[in-house]
Scaffold this motif. Sequence first.
Motif, short mmCIF file in Angstrom:
data_model
loop_
_atom_site.label_atom_id
_atom_site.label_comp_id
_atom_site.label_asym_id
_atom_site.label_seq_id
_atom_site.Cartn_x
_atom_site.Cartn_y
_atom_site.Cartn_z
N UNK A 1 -3.20 139.57 -28.43
CA UNK A 1 -2.42 140.69 -28.01
C UNK A 1 -3.26 141.32 -26.74
N UNK A 2 -4.65 141.09 -26.88
CA UNK A 2 -5.68 141.57 -25.83
C UNK A 2 -5.30 140.55 -24.55
N UNK A 3 -5.04 139.07 -25.00
CA UNK A 3 -5.07 138.18 -24.07
C UNK A 3 -3.74 138.35 -23.17
N UNK A 4 -2.65 138.66 -23.99
CA UNK A 4 -1.54 138.90 -23.21
C UNK A 4 -1.62 140.03 -21.95
N UNK A 5 -2.54 141.12 -22.53
CA UNK A 5 -2.56 142.16 -21.44
C UNK A 5 -3.51 141.61 -20.24
N UNK A 6 -4.42 140.91 -20.37
CA UNK A 6 -5.03 139.79 -19.56
C UNK A 6 -4.14 139.29 -18.52
N UNK A 7 -3.25 138.56 -19.12
CA UNK A 7 -2.33 137.74 -18.21
C UNK A 7 -1.45 138.70 -17.41
N UNK A 8 -0.91 139.94 -17.89
CA UNK A 8 -0.17 140.83 -17.24
C UNK A 8 -0.99 141.48 -16.21
N UNK B 1 -4.54 128.22 -17.23
CA UNK B 1 -5.10 128.41 -18.51
C UNK B 1 -4.56 129.47 -19.40
N UNK B 2 -4.22 130.70 -18.39
CA UNK B 2 -3.67 131.71 -19.04
C UNK B 2 -2.11 131.53 -19.64
N UNK B 3 -1.65 130.63 -18.97
CA UNK B 3 -0.27 130.55 -19.55
C UNK B 3 -0.17 130.05 -20.98
N UNK C 1 -15.79 138.51 -26.49
CA UNK C 1 -15.26 137.12 -26.46
C UNK C 1 -14.10 136.91 -25.29
N UNK C 2 -13.60 137.95 -24.83
CA UNK C 2 -12.88 137.81 -23.60
C UNK C 2 -13.67 137.40 -22.40
N UNK C 3 -14.67 138.34 -22.40
CA UNK C 3 -15.43 138.39 -21.39
C UNK C 3 -16.14 136.81 -21.11
N UNK C 4 -16.29 136.18 -22.13
CA UNK C 4 -17.15 134.98 -22.14
C UNK C 4 -16.40 134.00 -22.08
N UNK C 5 -15.03 133.96 -22.57
CA UNK C 5 -14.13 132.67 -22.72
C UNK C 5 -13.03 132.89 -21.69
N UNK C 6 -12.45 133.97 -21.36
CA UNK C 6 -11.05 134.10 -20.92
C UNK C 6 -10.96 134.49 -19.41
#
Length: 394
Positions: free
Chosen positions: A225-232, A152-154, A140-145
């Motif tokens: 939670x994973x998305x927060x790791x992507x942002x960091x 966007x990541x904010x 999901x993260x690979x395809x969308x984020x």
Amino acid sequence: MSTTSLPAADHRGPVTRAERALAPDLIRGAMLLLIGLANSANFAFAGQPGVDSTPHGLERVLNLLKLTFVDARAYPVFAVMFGYGLVQLARRQRSAGATTGTVRKILLKRDGWLIAFGLLHATLLYFGDFLGAYGIVGILCTLVLLNRGDKFHRIVLGIWVFEILYVLFTGFQAVTAMVNSSGPAAPLTNSPNPSLAAGSYGESLVARLHEYPLHTASVIGFVMVVWLGIWAARRQILENPATHRRLLTRVAVAGLSITIIGGLPLALVGAGWLHVDAAAVDSLSYLSHVSGMFGGPGYVALFGLLVARLKSRTLPVQAISALGQRSLSGYLFQSVAWMVLLAPFTLDLDLGSTAYTAALVALGVWLVSVLGAYAMSRRSSRGPAETLLRKLVY
């Protein structure tokens, strides 16, 4: 899935020791101890959360510590680090000249194989697998984020502000339930897992096939939670923790305060020092669960600050980091150990107290994995699970 190797020019080789950032490896290695404390207790008590319902003496302290600092608080750390690792892997591939399509292909294959690893892990060893959920969330993260811009990541920061408000609301409900508690005092009991209480391996395997899908579905929600790791990771916070000391301090204080305060009331019930009715216990359990996700960024930030203060890599730091570099192997090794040491149809260890047994076995298995990982690092050997995953992906 195809395992045909990609052209050599299309992807980077394994990360060299000089390229590795200390903080992510140290976090993964250290937090495997908390994962072990949680999962070994589930095995020992054949249910969740894995605590003694009628604790005495030191058992009260063990319940208090486990429910305050471990349960629902360890796995969000790995969710943060999984998101962080997705960005690191994609960045390394792009730096080697891989196209966006090639990077996406590599990540999707890796996530697909994680799902396969998770299915095997859950079927053969332990229903509470997270690898499959990581694989699903990774797709999901690979395809969308991953390929979105900074603006966007904010959005994820706004989501976490909302989560804080939701924890406050849940806390208000829990306090209200405690104040209005009028029925007989209810102890904290374990929800049984048939696969952990099965009398034979065959029975446990069949039970795990029923338990795993529901468990996986229940944890896919940690995508935030994973998305927060992507942002960091996009800000390279853990590669340069000293530069981000102020941010890490704020996150550590806020995240750990929320997760500790949110888990403490249930921990007091589990320790036998707070007596409320069943409705209040249910409310406190939910508060503990929703506040637990803040342990992810809280613990990660705390270790980031620790790394920023380290003057040198001492032997313990090197050994724990070596385990972090082989965290997939370490995670699977733990499940093998629980099956051999704690299952009713194997050694079924009993050291006089189930709580003591679970804690001592968890500590012992983690120490063995640390020593084993350090020995492999001295020989420049990758973990067996990491080696297999890399061969399958590339």
